[in-house]
Design a protein around this motif. Structure first.
Motif, PDB file in Angstrom:
ATOM      1  N   THR A 158       0.828  -1.203   0.000  1.00  0.00           N
ATOM      2  CA  THR A 158       0.000   0.000   0.000  1.00  0.00           C
ATOM      3  C   THR A 158       0.865   1.256   0.000  1.00  0.00           C
ATOM      4  OG1 THR A 158      -1.684  -1.209   1.212  1.00  0.00           O
ATOM      5  CG2 THR A 158      -1.814   1.192   1.270  1.00  0.00           C
ATOM      6  N   LEU A 159       0.515   2.193  -0.882  1.00  0.00           N
ATOM      7  CA  LEU A 159       1.206   3.493  -0.910  1.00  0.00           C
ATOM      8  C   LEU A 159       0.375   4.585  -0.264  1.00  0.00           C
ATOM      9  CD1 LEU A 159       2.889   4.307  -4.331  1.00  0.00           C
ATOM     10  CD2 LEU A 159       3.945   3.556  -2.201  1.00  0.00           C
ATOM     11  N   ALA A 160      -0.941   4.473  -0.385  1.00  0.00           N
ATOM     12  CA  ALA A 160      -1.822   5.513   0.139  1.00  0.00           C
ATOM     13  C   ALA A 160      -3.160   4.922   0.520  1.00  0.00           C
ATOM     14  CB  ALA A 160      -2.031   6.614  -0.910  1.00  0.00           C
ATOM     15  N   ILE A 161      -3.714   5.455   1.624  1.00  0.00           N
ATOM     16  CA  ILE A 161      -5.112   5.155   1.990  1.00  0.00           C
ATOM     17  C   ILE A 161      -5.768   6.531   2.108  1.00  0.00           C
ATOM     18  CG2 ILE A 161      -6.659   4.274   3.785  1.00  0.00           C
ATOM     19  CD1 ILE A 161      -5.242   1.880   2.839  1.00  0.00           C
ATOM     20  N   SER A 208     -16.276   5.353   3.774  1.00  0.00           N
ATOM     21  CA  SER A 208     -15.219   4.419   3.361  1.00  0.00           C
ATOM     22  C   SER A 208     -14.076   5.159   2.689  1.00  0.00           C
ATOM     23  CB  SER A 208     -15.801   3.388   2.400  1.00  0.00           C
ATOM     24  OG  SER A 208     -16.218   4.028   1.203  1.00  0.00           O
ATOM     25  N   LEU A 209     -12.952   4.464   2.495  1.00  0.00           N
ATOM     26  CA  LEU A 209     -11.778   5.057   1.852  1.00  0.00           C
ATOM     27  C   LEU A 209     -11.233   4.158   0.742  1.00  0.00           C
ATOM     28  CD1 LEU A 209      -9.656   6.411   4.856  1.00  0.00           C
ATOM     29  CD2 LEU A 209     -11.121   7.714   3.304  1.00  0.00           C
ATOM     30  N   GLY A 210     -10.515   4.790  -0.165  1.00  0.00           N
ATOM     31  CA  GLY A 210      -9.788   4.051  -1.188  1.00  0.00           C
ATOM     32  C   GLY A 210      -8.298   4.190  -0.972  1.00  0.00           C
ATOM     33  N   VAL A 336      -8.479  -1.674   0.299  1.00  0.00           N
ATOM     34  CA  VAL A 336      -7.083  -1.626  -0.142  1.00  0.00           C
ATOM     35  C   VAL A 336      -6.247  -2.773   0.451  1.00  0.00           C
ATOM     36  CG1 VAL A 336      -4.973  -0.244  -0.176  1.00  0.00           C
ATOM     37  CG2 VAL A 336      -7.190   0.832  -0.672  1.00  0.00           C
ATOM     38  N   PRO A 337      -6.340  -3.027   1.770  1.00  0.00           N
ATOM     39  CA  PRO A 337      -5.484  -4.114   2.303  1.00  0.00           C
ATOM     40  C   PRO A 337      -5.773  -5.469   1.654  1.00  0.00           C
ATOM     41  CG  PRO A 337      -6.359  -2.748   4.090  1.00  0.00           C
ATOM     42  CD  PRO A 337      -7.057  -2.312   2.840  1.00  0.00           C
ATOM     43  N   LYS A 338      -7.036  -5.761   1.393  1.00  0.00           N
ATOM     44  CA  LYS A 338      -7.365  -7.026   0.729  1.00  0.00           C
ATOM     45  C   LYS A 338      -6.962  -7.011  -0.736  1.00  0.00           C
ATOM     46  CE  LYS A 338     -11.190  -8.884   3.490  1.00  0.00           C
ATOM     47  NZ  LYS A 338     -12.670  -9.028   3.548  1.00  0.00           N
ATOM     48  N   ALA A 339      -6.906  -5.819  -1.317  1.00  0.00           N
ATOM     49  CA  ALA A 339      -6.531  -5.722  -2.730  1.00  0.00           C
ATOM     50  C   ALA A 339      -5.049  -6.014  -2.939  1.00  0.00           C
ATOM     51  CB  ALA A 339      -6.885  -4.338  -3.280  1.00  0.00           C
ATOM     52  N   VAL A 340      -4.256  -5.792  -1.905  1.00  0.00           N
ATOM     53  CA  VAL A 340      -2.794  -5.964  -2.064  1.00  0.00           C
ATOM     54  C   VAL A 340      -2.433  -7.366  -2.559  1.00  0.00           C
ATOM     55  CG1 VAL A 340      -0.618  -6.091  -0.771  1.00  0.00           C
ATOM     56  CG2 VAL A 340      -2.071  -4.052  -0.583  1.00  0.00           C
ATOM     57  N   PRO A 341      -2.846  -8.448  -1.849  1.00  0.00           N
ATOM     58  CA  PRO A 341      -2.459  -9.771  -2.377  1.00  0.00           C
ATOM     59  C   PRO A 341      -3.163 -10.111  -3.691  1.00  0.00           C
ATOM     60  CG  PRO A 341      -3.881  -9.985  -0.439  1.00  0.00           C
ATOM     61  CD  PRO A 341      -3.540  -8.543  -0.557  1.00  0.00           C
ATOM     62  N   ALA A 342      -4.327  -9.526  -3.928  1.00  0.00           N
ATOM     63  CA  ALA A 342      -5.033  -9.797  -5.184  1.00  0.00           C
ATOM     64  C   ALA A 342      -4.285  -9.175  -6.358  1.00  0.00           C
ATOM     65  CB  ALA A 342      -6.468  -9.271  -5.109  1.00  0.00           C
ATOM     66  N   ILE A 343      -3.790  -7.964  -6.169  1.00  0.00           N
ATOM     67  CA  ILE A 343      -3.024  -7.306  -7.236  1.00  0.00           C
ATOM     68  C   ILE A 343      -1.707  -8.040  -7.459  1.00  0.00           C
ATOM     69  CG2 ILE A 343      -1.698  -5.198  -7.740  1.00  0.00           C
ATOM     70  CD1 ILE A 343      -4.166  -3.674  -6.517  1.00  0.00           C
ATOM     71  N   GLU A 344      -1.094  -8.451  -6.365  1.00  0.00           N
ATOM     72  CA  GLU A 344       0.134  -9.244  -6.477  1.00  0.00           C
ATOM     73  C   GLU A 344      -0.141 -10.502  -7.308  1.00  0.00           C
ATOM     74  OE1 GLU A 344       2.677  -9.102  -2.900  1.00  0.00           O
ATOM     75  OE2 GLU A 344       2.711 -11.289  -3.071  1.00  0.00           O
ATOM     76  N   ALA A 345      -1.273 -11.123  -7.044  1.00  0.00           N
ATOM     77  CA  ALA A 345      -1.639 -12.340  -7.789  1.00  0.00           C
ATOM     78  C   ALA A 345      -1.881 -12.031  -9.259  1.00  0.00           C
ATOM     79  CB  ALA A 345      -2.890 -12.969  -7.174  1.00  0.00           C
TER      80      ALA A 345
END
Lengths: 368, 368, 368, 368
Positions: A158-161, A208-210, A336-345
């Motif tokens: 993550t770079l930004a929330i 909510s946040l992005g 965003v935190p859940k997106a991190v491993p998904a983007i990595e995948a």
């Protein structure tokens, strides 16, 4: 294939399953035989999907247990398709029945209903739920292990929330060590804490946040990618958009490059240890759709979770009247935190596919 | 198809040709029979590729004459593949021979040489030249005509050149009327002039500029796109990356959305003329990978032209010595104006493909 | 997709699973939403795979129970991928371990070992076992139901077992009524009995038989198929070759047509009920790769089961010495009866795919 | 790709052009860089398409001159798509105008008219003409040259014309030496003469003949093919059906195998020069969809030319009245001789594709 649930041409990933169905699963076809793989490999990656900090995640905490039902034999891939599944356990479908006719703003509910003639499984977003990233992550586990064999390392963080951003430059070691330390997946641990606070604030406001996720790939060989259309950046961008809530993708300097002059933006060539290299990486490791040998660097914009408790205007599709909705279910105030491993995948799957396509990964991994 | 020179699954575009080869061409397969088409349709679009203002373009001014060699009969498409070509006339190959071993920073020269084992046609960038967008534009002409039949209108235009940006909101009418008025393809004609000056400045400094192109698609029906992987935004992003120099893509609020809260970013549903609609379009017309009915809105980052007269550092690949290069050929100081019709084409091709896939365009256009 | 375990472009079937693995399964992507489907539909078709007459089948009698794990909601298809599985229960892997290094003549053992570097799951033939037709049959169930909605009926049946052949002409009614009456799947019940005897004879001699399966498709609309390469006959032939033991395919008069003159082989056009039709069907319902409106008629050659008790010569791959093998496991002395529903499935899958491609099956079956 | 004019996944062939249009052409994508290629290579193969004996061919004798318009540089393939064309010179379109509404029995005229809504170019059969095999043969030239580099040799020849058959067994040397000696492409020169007489007889009777073509591929490595669906035999069958007039395909013993017992049909393994081999080749070189190392052997049924001078019954589609037709244009009384190089091309294209897919042909042929 036309129906759109497959990606990759040599390393091909086909996903299935819905948020509140029996399972979420995936078939990976085209993994070369000879890769050692174990259920525990998938477990480890799936565990990274759910941040341990309950303040920033939804009430639905699923311990996902991977099942490998085909394609492995005596601990190795066989060359046959690998099918993987995770059961959906914590599904409270009653939460959703009441909002069947009330499309949630920012969600796929409305166009999905139109497209599928009302037959789609709308419970929990069905096929459009973030839950299906479980399939992506299982496929990504294989891709990452395969890439690792050829020394390629894919790291997202993550770079930004919201407006909280880190401007630190991380070494690969820091990223590897710290990113899963913080619930927000930011390797700058001080910043990570402020991100967490921002999420808690938004949640308390029924909002909510992005944020922004960055993903790098290290040690890519030169010349991976199949321009003109199956360019490496093009296929990476496409894959990353399969992660829900993604609204933008850029490589290297990206949108910032539009304000630079050519002399500032070009990465001059030099020699490093006798090999052609660059000092800067404004290109994000991709030139003309081909890997340049520099680290691949992608930045991904994630929109704020559309499901919010705050009242929003919508239309009741049964009565065709304007009304309001307050999304009650269990939702993450920030994905965003859940997106991190998904983007990595998603990145790993695309790189594995292209590494095979470009001939850097052989058809059989080693002779028995 | 694996070799990467085809895009689209129902409306399929296969390009061929190199910058300094005999032709640049394209085969369009999957266009329904019954679409009236004429050589003049292609001529008109090709003419838009070259800005009339010589100050901002390269010395190579090619009047491209399209040749239709298959797939039309008595003025209509037949359902057979449509092959189109343009001859390459103004090719001064001698300009390039001397730099065969000197990869230009920011160009595909180096990874292409590695990938293709030195066999690639490097003259003028060969297959990686902006010249190949001629093929894209010819295919896009068919796509736009097909979409037009179903009322869908695709419009690209310049938002920024370097640091000169317009912040005007344009009506579709203004865009249609003004964008090809200005050599820089910006419908804000006052701003367009400042953009032109910025380009001239950069050129005089032996340098170059990038910019931002926006593309909208109007009147898209609801439910176009094939998630999870062939999402509309995913495939649009992929297609746009086939235009040389693209480094980023975003939809609607895009990267800006990452700083908004859900309540700010969600586009609330309302009724317009009895139909579900939204006031805002932060989603850029795509929800969950499906068209929402709102205008599609894509923003594309174009990097500054890598070919610059200014001296840059590179490596001589024959001697493996660091040296410098000053790119002498005829190069555009800013490719943004030429990118505008190419991006429009890439978007139109993708939308035509997905409109057919979603069933909005029939298999035969009308009975004779 | 490159790895070869998917077929079909709009109605796409991806299979997974091995003979002695946990499951055999399939993902069907691209089935339009709105088709009523139930587990019992699959059960019925799977039950047809195993002839009830124990004399002509292997000792392995598996009652296969289908599991639908995604893609259905409230009794209808949703437009999402449909994943189906059957568990492998009766697997005696010990039968195979001893012959790991002894490739069985006529089987894939030898080339598979070479191709997959020895990593393939060789138990029971693994991925090359007739067992995987279970996946085909489940996908075919969906295809047949979908085709049935548009009045297309696909019927396969046995024409010959070894040298025992029927030369009766069957009406569709007879085929429907009788083919699953006989264990050998021949609608000529007298001949079916002689076929059974021939199989018993061969079995007692430690040997095996092959045969010919015919498959017709009734009520196909005119103009289905996508020449030049995705011709209807080409894609049907390809699909049928995915059924193990197939060695030849012909349409209509087929090889017999090579001895006819044009005036004998051409099917003259006439009018039937005001519509263009033909009296004869030497073309097998396909002209120029397009359905002609006449019944599709395919004939398929099935080789005798390669697994036989009789001693055969082979090579021990560990010692590279010539030796002999007598295949002991539980094998069918004739796979023709089991091939019948598999061929029916392969044909139905291809026709469903092409009916969607040609626009005869809409994207959504009906509005809720 | 959906529109059906492309074949092959790594070595991809896209054809375009109609019988009476400007050109017939092809784009070959995925040929590795580094293959020496010259216009004369294509000329040689194209010249083989037209038998020199005027008695057995149509009046339309086209000297086809190949044009290479992209993908070659300094005498080598570059890795970019190779586009090739031949102009259509001898087109007498007036021959066809009168029969626009009279579908010729045995031709695609009727289903094509229905499928394409009457927009298809019907002149000379348009896209369905045997003329388009020119494209196949040009692509096949590249495939054969590529295979030759890896020692694989593809040879097609005539086995039967009508009822005249050869039962000689040919050595590869005889096939190479004799097949293009005879106008009928049969390496048994005595039989070839009788075949010629049979064709002349049929022509004089205003009638036509079909026949059988055999094609072998020598020196294939073991393990080529991607089962379950992209089996080598499946993809070969599919490709061969793209040659007009093909009605059946069989491998090795083919339909004859259905009458053999397993012990007769199985090819026992033995050792030849220390390598696993078989004495017989009833399998036609394919086991379980993989090449076995034995010669690939395919037999192809070609129907008699549907265009005959003899009067046949048809339906006038404008008046919907039954009428008769006598096809007057210039037609071959037997297409078997022209089918020989086309089948050879179809087989070579498929083998080249699968050799790349299986990793036997590298991504770059050799370093400069």
């Amino acid at each position: 294939l036309l129906a759109g649930n497959s990606i990759g041409k040599e390393f091909t990933v086909t996903t299935f399953g819905e948020s509140h169905g029996k399972v979420v699963g995936v078939v990976v076809d085209g993994c070369p035989p000879g890769l050692p793989l174990d259920t525990s490999d998938f477990q480890e990656e799936l565990d990274r999907r759910i941040p341990s900090e309950p303040k920033i995640v939804s009430g639905r905490i699923e311990k996902d247990t991977p099942m490998v039902v085909s394609g492995l034999f005596e601990g190795y891939t066989t060359g046959a398709p690998i099918a993987l599944m995770v059961e959906n356990k914590e599904t409270k479908s009653c939460d959703y029945e009441t909002i069947k006719n009330l499309p949630r703003p920012g969600h796929a509910d409305y166009p999905a209903r139109v497209k599928y003639g009302g037959f789609n499984d709308y419970r929990g977003g069905g096929r459009f739920s973030g839950r299906v990233t479980v399939a992506l992550i299982m496929a990504g586990t294989i891709a990452k292990k395969l890439l690792g064999r050829f020394n390629v390392d894919v790291l997202a963080y993550t770079l930004a929330i919201g407006k909280v951003k880190t401007d630190k430059k991380f070494t690969p070691q820091e990223i590897r060590k710290n990113r899963y330390e913080a619930a927000t997946r930011c390797p700058d641990l001080a910043c990570a804490e402020r991100m967490e606070e921002a999420i808690v604030d938004a949640r308390q406001a029924g909002d909510s946040l992005g944020g922004i996720v960055e993903c790098i790939a290290l040690n890519m060989p030169v010349g991976v990618g199949e321009p003109l259309f199956d360019s490496l950046d093009a296929d990476l961008a496409k894959a990353v958009f399969s992660v829900p809530a993604v609204k933008g993708v850029e490589f290297g300097a990206g949108f910032r490059a539009t304000e630079l002059r050519g002399s500032q933006n070009n990465d001059a060539f030099l020699l490093k240890g006798g090999k052609v290299a660059t000092e800067t990486d404004n290109a994000g490791g991709v030139l003309g759709g081909l890997s340049s040998g520099a680290p691949i660097m992608i930045r991904v914009a994630i929109k704020p979770t559309p499901s919010i408790a705050k009242e929003q205007q919508t239309v009741d599709l049964s009565s065709m009247q304007v009304t309001t909705i307050s999304v009650k279910g269990r939702h993450d105030p920030c994905v965003v935190p859940k997106a991190v491993p998904a983007i990595e995948a998603a990145v790993a799957i695309t790189l594995a596919d292209h590494m095979i396509r470009a001939g850097f990964i052989p058809k059989v991994l080693k002779e028995h």
